[in-house]
Design a protein around this motif. Structure first.
Motif, mmCIF file in Angstrom:
data_model
loop_
_atom_site.group_PDB
_atom_site.id
_atom_site.type_symbol
_atom_site.label_atom_id
_atom_site.label_comp_id
_atom_site.label_asym_id
_atom_site.label_seq_id
_atom_site.Cartn_x
_atom_site.Cartn_y
_atom_site.Cartn_z
ATOM 1 N N UNK A 51 -14.356 10.951 8.919
ATOM 2 C CA UNK A 51 -15.475 10.914 9.726
ATOM 3 C C UNK A 51 -16.723 9.902 8.743
ATOM 4 N N UNK A 52 -16.271 9.339 7.294
ATOM 5 C CA UNK A 52 -16.961 8.821 7.012
ATOM 6 C C UNK A 52 -16.712 7.676 7.593
ATOM 7 N N UNK A 53 -15.489 6.891 7.629
ATOM 8 C CA UNK A 53 -14.839 5.923 8.169
ATOM 9 C C UNK A 53 -15.996 5.556 9.401
ATOM 10 N N UNK A 163 -4.184 25.276 10.502
ATOM 11 C CA UNK A 163 -5.823 25.835 9.680
ATOM 12 C C UNK A 163 -6.881 25.354 10.895
ATOM 13 N N UNK A 164 -7.804 25.315 10.523
ATOM 14 C CA UNK A 164 -8.741 25.401 11.044
ATOM 15 C C UNK A 164 -9.937 24.975 10.285
ATOM 16 N N UNK A 165 -10.092 23.288 10.173
ATOM 17 C CA UNK A 165 -10.700 22.651 9.180
ATOM 18 C C UNK A 165 -12.379 21.985 10.381
ATOM 19 N N UNK A 166 -14.107 22.133 10.094
ATOM 20 C CA UNK A 166 -14.906 21.678 11.195
ATOM 21 C C UNK A 166 -15.864 21.253 9.200
ATOM 22 N N UNK A 167 -16.326 19.798 9.515
ATOM 23 C CA UNK A 167 -16.963 19.143 9.486
ATOM 24 C C UNK A 167 -18.540 18.158 9.507
ATOM 25 N N UNK A 168 -19.542 18.053 8.837
ATOM 26 C CA UNK A 168 -20.379 16.856 9.798
ATOM 27 C C UNK A 168 -20.949 16.508 8.217
ATOM 28 N N UNK A 169 -20.384 14.561 8.885
ATOM 29 C CA UNK A 169 -20.719 14.200 8.213
ATOM 30 C C UNK A 169 -22.270 13.145 8.603
ATOM 31 N N UNK A 170 -22.856 13.236 7.648
ATOM 32 C CA UNK A 170 -24.129 12.538 7.876
ATOM 33 C C UNK A 170 -24.253 11.172 6.848
ATOM 34 N N UNK A 171 -24.581 10.034 7.333
ATOM 35 C CA UNK A 171 -25.397 9.590 6.861
ATOM 36 C C UNK A 171 -26.606 8.645 7.233
ATOM 37 N N UNK A 172 -27.155 8.511 6.213
ATOM 38 C CA UNK A 172 -28.902 7.868 6.202
ATOM 39 C C UNK A 172 -29.636 6.446 6.545
ATOM 40 N N UNK A 173 -29.982 5.563 6.855
ATOM 41 C CA UNK A 173 -30.218 5.033 6.751
ATOM 42 C C UNK A 173 -31.396 4.272 7.271
ATOM 43 N N UNK A 174 -32.481 3.425 6.224
ATOM 44 C CA UNK A 174 -33.689 2.955 6.984
ATOM 45 C C UNK A 174 -33.761 1.610 7.240
ATOM 46 N N UNK A 175 -33.796 1.374 8.082
ATOM 47 C CA UNK A 175 -34.073 0.029 8.837
ATOM 48 C C UNK A 175 -35.612 -0.573 8.348
ATOM 49 N N UNK A 176 -35.891 -1.747 8.269
ATOM 50 C CA UNK A 176 -37.543 -1.868 7.280
ATOM 51 C C UNK A 176 -38.071 -3.722 7.569
ATOM 52 N N UNK A 177 -38.657 -3.708 7.803
ATOM 53 C CA UNK A 177 -39.015 -5.549 8.297
ATOM 54 C C UNK A 177 -39.385 -6.008 7.029
ATOM 55 N N UNK A 178 -39.991 -5.239 5.895
ATOM 56 C CA UNK A 178 -39.699 -5.706 4.969
ATOM 57 C C UNK A 178 -38.826 -6.837 3.747
#
Length: 662
Positions: A51-53, A163-178
């Protein structure tokens, strides 16, 4: 009696065998269980890594896509951007092939008031009811190009694995014109030199990173000295732009033993940094002001002072005809009051001026063919029209003075000895602008469009034992000076300027002896953004003050918890070099520092208690586990603001923010 032992022996053997079998089964069961737990744990690690990759690959691909022509900022409207992002992510999802562990992929736009998926289809709604719980930023996407995106990937155990493993991977990015320099806490287009032990909570950029254990500093005698420190601390990543061979050399050089407590930052070679075209931007800002004043654009910034003088004279008619009589009348008793107010030296300087307006307000615009002094000796004054002079203007306040536009072919001096000076228009001078406030100064035109100051020569702001507010954009054709007075007592710094401004200085910029804070607008904390064409010098900031306490917190992560020393709310950029010292001074910046050429920071840790001890502290100071005397806390909120006065960029830049695994 004859005893038969054979039966007892058989029972003993059977019991012993049963115990051994039971123990063996327990051991076998534990081994099998342990193996299963190990397998499940390995699966957890593997699928989380998948997920991270994937989110890293997605953001890297977007970063590459943003520098293509169809995402060029010129001609790109906010509506076009929203449409192109949705189309891009949908096409990526249709063509992508994922590992078996990937069960759902989407991108959530959290820019506006309500979060929304950018990849359609109910099967792609990875967060379910959790979508409504996401934090949003209430940015108007119909007006701004800024975007805040959450890349979401859910992973679970593939078929056939334990086994049963569930994960949620979340990555936040900011798009900026600065511009790109605002993405970093500290950095330089050439060399970033960290001498001693500065502390940086944020990312660092440099084509070349130089680390030295010794802080360099200068004694009051002028002698150059060094002191050993426990190295720099960086709570962020180091970004470089280099070839693969150079990158390997940098990795070999940046080892854990060159950082505070051997905490090695991650090294990255994927910076999007693009240099600021300072001269081009500087000329654009000047021409925007010239056009607002009704002047023609200028093709070059050479001889700015003479250009402005000619433009002002061409725009306005200067004549004594029609001027109010009070401007040309003898001062009489008013002159005596002015003498008493100003003191002999300043009175002698202004008494030779041709036109004087004492304790008299005007509602109409006046254009004076010479030098002008305005002073409120005993009465508050209001000028709703423009004040224009073909010469110098002195405005000296003893009672409150409220002004509109101030325009001069010479210098403009704004001095308040008491009372407030409130400028609700613009300030334009072909010469110097000098602001000296001993009580309160406000520059704020209270309209949707920020006001501006333009000085053809140098611009000086002195806030002396007082607080000033400057909301608007400033341009100095030559040098810029922002300073307070020297404060060598234990009192907190009381020379303060509140900014919501972008300032351009064509020459050098000097800042000393004061606090720079951000004004508040609709609960948004603003800041100063200073861009200097030549070198940047910042000295005597919170000189010989100390954090209370100066000991680092347990599990210290780079942020200062002390509230007695207010941080400078500012981003500083120089087109040349910046050399900064946290030795006697105590720097605490909530923003960033960037040099297009070389940034050099020198710092130690611990307490400095007096000027007398400063030259001798090397044998007395305890540095380890103490706060640094030079601290930068990067404030990424800058990327969420719409700031029109900043240098224009060709493409949106991408800033990687937080990553979470749940």
């Amino acid at each position: 009696m004859v005893n038969n032992q054979r039966g007892n022996t058989l029972i003993t053997v059977m019991i012993t065998s049963l115990v051994i079998i039971t123990i063996g089964m327990a051991v076998l069961t534990a081994s099998i269980g342990g193996a299963k737990r190990t397998e499940v744990r390995e699966t957890d690690i593997d699928i989380t890594y998948d997920g991270l990759r994937l989110v890293d690959e997605m953001t890297a691909d977007l970063s590459t896509r943003l520098v293509q022509n169809n995402f060029k900022i010129e001609g790109l409207s906010p509506t076009d951007l929203s449409s192109k992002l949705t189309s891009y992510f949908s096409s990526q999802a249709d063509s992508a092939q994922f590992n078996d562990s990937i069960s759902c992929v989407n991108v959530v736009d959290v820019t506006g008031a309500n979060p929304k998926y950018l990849i359609p289809g109910t099967e792609n709604q990875c967060l379910g009811s959790g979508l409504a719980n996401l934090d949003t930023f209430n940015i108007d996407t119909s007006l701004q190009l800024t975007r805040v995106l959450d890349f979401v990937v859910t992973v679970n155990t593939p078929d056939g694995q334990q086994g049963e493993v569930n994960r949620t991977v979340r990555k936040r990015v900011i798009l900026s014109p600065l511009p790109g320099f605002l993405k970093y806490a500290a950095g330089a287009g050439n060399q970033t030199i960290l001498n001693g032990s500065p502390n940086i909570a944020g990312n660092v950029y440099g084509k070349e990173i130089v680390i030295d254990k010794n802080a360099h500093y200068q004694l009051t005698s002028g002698d150059q000295e060094e002191i050993e420190t426990p190295f720099s601390s960086i709570f962020g990543d180091i970004y470089i732009n280099s070839s693969k061979s150079d990158y390997k050399d940098v990795m070999d050089y940046l080892t854990a033993d060159k950082f505070y407590h051997q905490q090695l930052p991650q090294l990255k070679n994927d910076s999007q940094f693009v240099s600021v075209y300072f001269d081009k931007t500087f000329l654009e800002r000047i021409n925007e002001i010239r056009q607002d004043q009704g002047f023609a654009k200028t093709p070059a910034i050479q001889n700015l002072s003479q250009q402005l003088e000619q433009s002002i004279k061409g725009q306005y008619t200067f004549s004594e005809s029609g001027l109010p009589d009070v401007l040309t009348s003898p001062l009489n008793e008013a002159g005596i009051g002015l003498d008493a107010l100003l003191g002999q030296d300043l009175y002698n300087e202004v008494n030779t001026l041709g036109y004087k307006l004492i304790d008299t307000s005007l509602s109409s615009t006046v254009a004076v063919p010479g030098d002008l002094i305005i002073s409120s000796i005993s009465s508050a004054l209001t000028f709703s029209g423009k004040i224009i002079a073909d010469g110098d203007i002195y405005i000296i306040g003893n009672k409150t003075i409220t002004l509109n536009d101030i325009i001069a072919t010479g210098d403009i001096h704004l001095i308040n000895l008491d009372g407030d000076i409130n400028v609700e228009g613009n300030i334009l001078s072909a010469g110097e602008v000098n602001i000296q406030t001993n009580n309160g100064f406000s520059f704020n035109n209270d309209t949707e469009t920020p006001g501006y100051m333009l000085a053809g020569k140098s611009l000086t702001i002195e806030s002396l034992d007082s607080q000033s507010t400057i909301i608007g954009n400033l341009v100095a054709g030559e040098n810029l000076l922002i300073q307070g007075n020297s404060n060598e007592t234990d009192r907190p710094e009381d020379d303060v300027v509140l900014f919501d401004s972008v300032i351009y200085s064509g020459g050098e910029a000097f800042i000393s002896n004061l606090n720079i804070l951000g004004s508040e607008d609709d609960d948004i904390q603003k800041q100063l953004i200073l861009l200097s064409g030549k070198n940047l010098t910042m000295t005597r900031m919170n000189e010989y003050k100390n954090f209370v306490p100066s000991d680092e917190d347990i599990n210290y992560e780079g942020k200062i918890s002390d509230q007695t020393v207010q941080p400078l709310k500012a981003f500083f950029y120089t087109n040349q070099k910046a050399e900064l010292y946290g030795v006697g001074s105590l720097f605490h910046i909530d923003g960033g520092v960037f040099a297009n050429d070389t940034l050099e920071i020198n710092a130690i840790r611990g307490d400095i208690n007096s000027i007398q001890d400063a030259d001798l502290y090397s044998t007395k100071i305890d540095q380890d586990n103490h706060y640094s005397r030079f601290n930068i806390n990067y404030n990424r909120d800058i990327l969420l603001q719409k700031i029109d006065a900043l240098p224009k960029t060709e493409f949106l830049s991408l800033f990687s923010d937080e990553v979470s695994v749940q």
